[in-house]
Design an enzyme around this catalytic site. Structure first.
Site, PDB file in Angstrom:
ATOM      1  N   ARG A   3     -65.344 -41.390 -12.311  1.00 45.18           N
ATOM      2  CA  ARG A   3     -65.247 -40.355 -12.556  1.00 45.18           C
ATOM      3  C   ARG A   3     -65.711 -39.904 -14.078  1.00 45.18           C
ATOM      4  O   ARG A   3     -65.967 -38.824 -14.299  1.00 45.18           O
ATOM      5  CB  ARG A   3     -63.711 -40.129 -12.436  1.00 45.18           C
TER       6      ARG A   3
ATOM      7  N   LYS B 270     -77.625 -23.306  -6.637  1.00 41.45           N
ATOM      8  CA  LYS B 270     -78.623 -21.924  -6.308  1.00 41.45           C
ATOM      9  C   LYS B 270     -80.041 -22.623  -6.847  1.00 41.45           C
ATOM     10  O   LYS B 270     -80.738 -23.455  -6.116  1.00 41.45           O
ATOM     11  CB  LYS B 270     -78.402 -20.900  -7.174  1.00 41.45           C
TER      12      LYS B 270
HETATM   13  C1  LIG Z   1     -72.835 -18.981  -6.930  1.00 42.46           C
HETATM   14  C2  LIG Z   1     -72.500 -18.726  -8.126  1.00 42.46           C
HETATM   15  C3  LIG Z   1     -71.406 -19.062  -9.141  1.00 42.46           C
HETATM   16  C4  LIG Z   1     -70.617 -20.056  -8.482  1.00 42.46           C
HETATM   17  O1  LIG Z   1     -71.239 -21.274  -8.104  1.00 42.46           O
HETATM   18  P1  LIG Z   1     -70.732 -22.367  -7.115  1.00 42.46           P
HETATM   19  O2  LIG Z   1     -71.522 -23.489  -7.231  1.00 42.46           O
HETATM   20  O3  LIG Z   1     -70.567 -21.480  -5.771  1.00 42.46           O
HETATM   21  O4  LIG Z   1     -69.352 -22.803  -7.398  1.00 42.46           O
HETATM   22  C5  LIG Z   1     -71.353 -18.769 -10.076  1.00 42.46           C
HETATM   23  N1  LIG Z   1     -72.083 -17.762 -10.681  1.00 42.46           N
HETATM   24  C6  LIG Z   1     -73.093 -17.116  -9.908  1.00 42.46           C
HETATM   25  C7  LIG Z   1     -73.948 -16.087 -10.806  1.00 42.46           C
HETATM   26  C8  LIG Z   1     -73.199 -17.653  -8.713  1.00 42.46           C
HETATM   27  O5  LIG Z   1     -74.251 -17.037  -8.170  1.00 42.46           O
END
Ligand SMILES: *Cc1c(COP(=O)(O)O)cnc(C)c1O
Length: 379
Positions: free
Chosen positions: A46, A195
């Site tokens: 962790r 992303k």
């Molecule tokens: C998807 C997203 C998040 C959240 O991220 P997760 O990995 O889904 O927890 C935060 N900010 C933006 C701009 C996003 O597109």
């Protein structure tokens, strides 16, 4: 070092035990100690993991920062930043941002006594006017999700500095290939690594990058104490994803540009939101602080009924109807019922997010195929 080279070599060191060129997936929970308190810098996973450490170095390098911290999701990274605050502290946030960030602020943290104030950050004067003696954090997203609004990071950084507040920029939409907020004066950069950093829609992960050692120690303490750490396999996948970030982002930008212009010229399409249009209100700032305009586009249809939007959303074949973005494959999304459903309708509409808005995450397929798919769906 040039950007494209940096993306491939960031955080990459041959494995000390074997010379493996790729950092191995250290799938372990603990590390054997030679004697009580005598260890190789790793005690419990962790707190430390070599695969995660390689990725933390990589994200720091590509964001031109000194320190990186990686979390189990983007929202977990955001959660850690808010935990720096004390009850009574105020956060100024963008009124147009990822719905999950808004939900975390309002449904989880507000009850602990933090105050969140939403303003249109595209005009820095609005941010300045919202500053009080209790302002401790400014939270920005640029370009915003899903309206592609652009905020001048340098201008807001100056306001944050004067207010004695931290500036955190969610850089998910631009990716470090197109924009580096720390260079523009931000204190923390946040990413949903889910992303563009991962790029292959196969992992949930988040990260923070900063330059200040004391801030890093505070955030590391929160990461370790609250435990929202990613597994080593996911860290490996994101390390691999970053190696192709440069080639992917170039393709996303090229396809995004073609599709944005095609949409704008389509008589059935209404307003198109993409910061690369010279008449976009944030164009000048985007050109100044970004190296490209990316592959995220939102648009409305001339027939702005929710039924027509739903028909188009269900008709594409290459654009898959799904939440998320930034993967190699193209996605189509309906913010009002999907990614931004957690924002009350009244607030959404007031901020310009209509029921019929459609958001595209343009992938890296052939642009002509993508345009043909949209042409058939729009009809
Ligand atoms: C998807 C997203 C998040 C959240 O991220 P997760 O990995 O889904 O927890 C935060 N900010 C933006 C701009 C996003 O597109």
């Amino acid at each position: 070092m040039k950007l494209d080279t940096k993306m491939i070599h960031a955080g990459a060191h041959p494995d000390p035990s074997t010379g493996a060129i790729m950092t191995p997936i250290y799938q372990t929970s603990t590390y054997v100690q030679e004697a009580p308190g005598v260890n190789k810098g790793y005690e419990y996973a962790r707190s430390q993991n070599p695969t995660r450490a390689a990725l933390e170095e990589a994200v720091a390098v590509i964001e031109n920062g000194k320190f990186g911290l990686v979390f189990g999701s983007g929202v977990a990274a955001t959660d850690a930043v808010i935990k720096l605050l004390n009850p009574g502290d105020e956060v100024i946030a963008a009124n147009d941002m990822y719905g999950g960030t808004y939900r975390l602020f309002m449904k989880v943290f507000e009850k602990f006594g933090f105050k969140f104030i939403y303003v249109d950050t595209t005009d820095p004067a609005n941010v300045k006017a919202a500053v009080t003696a209790n302002t401790k954090l400014i939270w920005l997203e640029t370009p915003t999700n899903p309206l592609m609004n652009i905020t001048d990071i340098k201008a807001i950084a100056a306001i944050a500095k004067e207010a004695g507040a931290l500036l955190c920029v969610d850089n998910t939409f631009a990716s470090p290939y197109l924009q580096n907020p720390l260079d523009l004066g931000a204190d923390i950069v946040m990413h949903s690594a889910t992303k563009y950093l991962s790029g292959h829609s196969d992992v949930i992960q988040g990260c923070l990058v900063m330059n200040d050692a004391e801030l890093r120690d505070k955030l590391y303490f929160i990461q370790k104490s609250c435990g929202a750490v990613p597994g080593p396999m996911d860290c490996f996948l994101v390390l691999r994803g970053i190696k192709t970030l440069a080639v992917r982002m170039k393709a996303h930008c090229a396809n995004g540009e073609k599709i944005a212009h095609w949409l704008k010229a389509n008589p059935k399409v209404g307003k198109v939101y993409w910061p690369g249009f010279t008449d976009h209100p944030g164009y000048a700032v985007a050109r100044e602080q970004m190296r490209g305009f990316g592959g995220m586009i939102s648009f409305e249809l001339k027939d702005d009924s929710i039924e027509e939007a739903k028909r188009v959303l269900s008709s594409t074949k290459l654009f898959s109807l799904a939440e998320s973005l930034g993967g190699v494959e193209s996605l189509i999304n309906h913010p009002a019922s999907m990614t931004h459903a957690s924002i009350p309708r009244e607030k959404r509409i007031k901020d310009g997010l209509s029921d019929s808005l459609i958001r595209l995450s343009v992938g890296i397929e052939d642009a002509d195929d993508l345009i043909e798919d949209l042409a058939k769906a729009i009809g």
